[in-house]
Design a protein around this motif. Sequence first.
Motif, PDB file in Angstrom:
ATOM      1  N   UNK A 155      -5.527 -19.769   6.178  1.00 42.06           N
ATOM      2  CA  UNK A 155      -6.690 -18.962   5.264  1.00 42.06           C
ATOM      3  C   UNK A 155      -7.022 -17.727   6.154  1.00 42.06           C
ATOM      4  N   UNK A 156      -7.114 -16.441   5.790  1.00 39.14           N
ATOM      5  CA  UNK A 156      -7.626 -15.350   6.741  1.00 39.14           C
ATOM      6  C   UNK A 156      -8.977 -15.552   6.972  1.00 39.14           C
ATOM      7  N   UNK A 157      -9.209 -14.709   8.144  1.00 37.10           N
ATOM      8  CA  UNK A 157     -10.711 -14.599   8.322  1.00 37.10           C
ATOM      9  C   UNK A 157     -11.120 -13.056   8.305  1.00 37.10           C
ATOM     10  N   UNK A 158     -12.126 -12.560   7.840  1.00 34.60           N
ATOM     11  CA  UNK A 158     -12.403 -11.312   7.741  1.00 34.60           C
ATOM     12  C   UNK A 158     -12.938 -10.551   8.925  1.00 34.60           C
ATOM     13  N   UNK A 159     -12.453  -9.402   9.347  1.00 28.11           N
ATOM     14  CA  UNK A 159     -12.748  -8.772  10.332  1.00 28.11           C
ATOM     15  C   UNK A 159     -13.775  -7.802  10.147  1.00 28.11           C
ATOM     16  N   UNK A 160     -14.335  -6.761  11.081  1.00 27.40           N
ATOM     17  CA  UNK A 160     -15.181  -5.683  10.627  1.00 27.40           C
ATOM     18  C   UNK A 160     -14.729  -4.933   9.578  1.00 27.40           C
ATOM     19  N   UNK A 161     -15.650  -4.631   8.673  1.00 26.59           N
ATOM     20  CA  UNK A 161     -15.344  -3.775   7.582  1.00 26.59           C
ATOM     21  C   UNK A 161     -14.582  -4.507   6.481  1.00 26.59           C
ATOM     22  N   UNK A 162     -14.478  -5.929   6.819  1.00 27.69           N
ATOM     23  CA  UNK A 162     -13.503  -6.477   5.432  1.00 27.69           C
ATOM     24  C   UNK A 162     -14.374  -7.595   4.736  1.00 27.69           C
ATOM     25  N   UNK A 163     -13.866  -8.016   3.541  1.00 31.53           N
ATOM     26  CA  UNK A 163     -14.327  -9.162   2.872  1.00 31.53           C
ATOM     27  C   UNK A 163     -13.203 -10.169   2.497  1.00 31.53           C
ATOM     28  N   UNK A 202       2.873  -0.715   5.055  1.00 30.22           N
ATOM     29  CA  UNK A 202       2.711  -0.367   6.781  1.00 30.22           C
ATOM     30  C   UNK A 202       1.336   0.749   6.524  1.00 30.22           C
ATOM     31  N   UNK A 203       0.558   0.389   7.447  1.00 33.71           N
ATOM     32  CA  UNK A 203      -0.559   1.210   7.629  1.00 33.71           C
ATOM     33  C   UNK A 203      -0.663   1.760   9.057  1.00 33.71           C
ATOM     34  N   UNK A 204      -1.717   2.548   9.470  1.00 33.15           N
ATOM     35  CA  UNK A 204      -1.420   3.383  10.663  1.00 33.15           C
ATOM     36  C   UNK A 204      -1.663   2.492  12.106  1.00 33.15           C
ATOM     37  N   UNK A 205      -2.164   1.302  11.768  1.00 35.56           N
ATOM     38  CA  UNK A 205      -2.163   0.339  13.055  1.00 35.56           C
ATOM     39  C   UNK A 205      -1.402  -0.878  12.568  1.00 35.56           C
ATOM     40  N   UNK A 206      -0.572  -1.091  12.020  1.00 34.59           N
ATOM     41  CA  UNK A 206       0.330  -2.027  11.726  1.00 34.59           C
ATOM     42  C   UNK A 206       0.297  -2.353  10.014  1.00 34.59           C
ATOM     43  N   UNK A 207       1.237  -3.163   9.765  1.00 30.21           N
ATOM     44  CA  UNK A 207       1.483  -3.764   8.450  1.00 30.21           C
ATOM     45  C   UNK A 207      -0.117  -4.332   7.942  1.00 30.21           C
ATOM     46  N   UNK A 208      -0.085  -4.072   6.697  1.00 28.37           N
ATOM     47  CA  UNK A 208      -1.467  -4.502   5.885  1.00 28.37           C
ATOM     48  C   UNK A 208      -0.904  -5.382   4.719  1.00 28.37           C
ATOM     49  N   UNK A 209      -1.456  -6.955   5.000  1.00 27.64           N
ATOM     50  CA  UNK A 209      -0.835  -7.739   4.030  1.00 27.64           C
ATOM     51  C   UNK A 209      -1.285  -7.516   2.581  1.00 27.64           C
ATOM     52  N   UNK A 210      -0.401  -7.953   1.710  1.00 26.84           N
ATOM     53  CA  UNK A 210      -0.705  -7.611   0.460  1.00 26.84           C
ATOM     54  C   UNK A 210      -1.693  -8.904  -0.604  1.00 26.84           C
ATOM     55  N   UNK A 211      -1.287  -8.754  -1.857  1.00 24.79           N
ATOM     56  CA  UNK A 211      -2.371  -9.564  -2.636  1.00 24.79           C
ATOM     57  C   UNK A 211      -1.500 -10.880  -2.977  1.00 24.79           C
ATOM     58  N   UNK A 212      -0.410 -11.210  -2.791  1.00 20.40           N
ATOM     59  CA  UNK A 212       0.313 -12.361  -3.223  1.00 20.40           C
ATOM     60  C   UNK A 212      -0.105 -13.609  -2.510  1.00 20.40           C
ATOM     61  N   UNK A 213      -1.357 -13.939  -2.563  1.00 15.42           N
ATOM     62  CA  UNK A 213      -1.720 -15.172  -1.605  1.00 15.42           C
ATOM     63  C   UNK A 213      -3.259 -15.519  -2.280  1.00 15.42           C
ATOM     64  N   UNK A 214      -3.454 -16.930  -2.227  1.00 14.60           N
ATOM     65  CA  UNK A 214      -4.828 -17.453  -2.886  1.00 14.60           C
ATOM     66  C   UNK A 214      -6.092 -16.696  -2.376  1.00 14.60           C
ATOM     67  N   UNK A 215      -5.564 -16.476  -0.921  1.00 17.88           N
ATOM     68  CA  UNK A 215      -6.937 -15.794  -0.419  1.00 17.88           C
ATOM     69  C   UNK A 215      -6.369 -14.632   0.690  1.00 17.88           C
ATOM     70  N   UNK A 216      -7.157 -13.407   0.393  1.00 16.83           N
ATOM     71  CA  UNK A 216      -6.928 -12.330   1.221  1.00 16.83           C
ATOM     72  C   UNK A 216      -8.038 -11.808   1.990  1.00 16.83           C
ATOM     73  N   UNK A 217      -7.721 -10.993   2.804  1.00 16.27           N
ATOM     74  CA  UNK A 217      -8.942 -10.161   3.554  1.00 16.27           C
ATOM     75  C   UNK A 217      -8.686  -8.733   3.113  1.00 16.27           C
ATOM     76  N   UNK A 218      -9.712  -8.056   2.484  1.00 15.23           N
ATOM     77  CA  UNK A 218      -9.441  -6.561   2.045  1.00 15.23           C
ATOM     78  C   UNK A 218     -10.406  -5.460   2.699  1.00 15.23           C
TER      79      UNK A 218
END
Length: 338
Positions: A22-30, A94-110
């Motif tokens: 399960x991911x953990x939100x970083x700065x600016x994320x939910x 792909x984002x400017x600082x690496x790949x950005x994970x998508x929505x096919x998961x029970x939990x995501x950080x956005x």
Amino acid sequence: MKAVIATTQGSPDVFKLVDLPKPVPCAGQVLIKVAASAVNPIDTKVRKAKLPMTPAEFPAVLQTDFAGVVEAVSPDVTQFSVGNEVYGFAGGFKGPNGDVSGALAEYIVADAALIALKPRTLDFRQAAALPLVATTAWLALHDKVKLDAKTKVLILGGTGGVGHVAVQLAKAAGAQVFAVVRSDKSAALAKELGATVCINLAQTDAKEVVDKYTDGKGFDVIFDTVGGPLLDAAFQMIRPAGDVITVVGAATHNLAPLYLRGANLHTVLVLIPIMFGQDREAQGLNLDAIRRLVDDGQIKPLLDPQRFSLGQVADAHRKLEAGQAAGKLVIDVSEIEA
């Protein structure tokens, strides 16, 4: 948590249901518990082709559209709270600082800038169908041009994913809406959504359309969601100094007809905030504006009636690629109590 990864690039067979932390939100994320995620053509393309927005590394979690419930917020995020129902963009690119994970998961950080409160009049499945197509149409018809009651707008692909929202947005702006469709069934649907006139270009040509519906002057705005020959036809149907907008620009076209009318060509790529980190805040603001139009009854999404579980993502991709979808295809990711 359960998630679906594309193990490598290729056919829909590359999808695999796995367990991930399960991911953990970083700065600016939910942190969001995902209820549903919609499939868009770009999701199938990055799965099988090396494009500028394709994740640099596989395995990868794909698909960007989602709707769900906020479970946790980073301390610097103030616009959302635990329990908020939200919709928007996850990643899958792909984002400017690496790949950005998508929505096919029970939990995501956005990224908190790329989401908004979910329209209250829609369920999670309906809301998940809107982010990419609705913001694409918004950028085309609100950022690139300005519409009013005198504007004659022609939507190419009037019942497609982007097109069916564009017809509704143009109507909501008060414009005169014309839609290019391929069948009587599509014409009936486009008129239900707000098109005044529907046109089948397989049964007439560009000059006849311009003469009949614009007195030979040409349309003020043409929004192309199809590309190919239809974009070439748009160059023949635009008025002098008019505006053609396309979301399918990766091809070769003769610009002479456009040039000889002194008309403008605009392109829209809604993934700019994810790919380059630019205009991020505007993405959430556009989603919020769309939410208000939805709740005012001016926009409704079209969903294919077939339902897919998280373990049936491959089937949804196959159906979309086969051209069999009758509306947006939505994956049921998690059950969320109302």
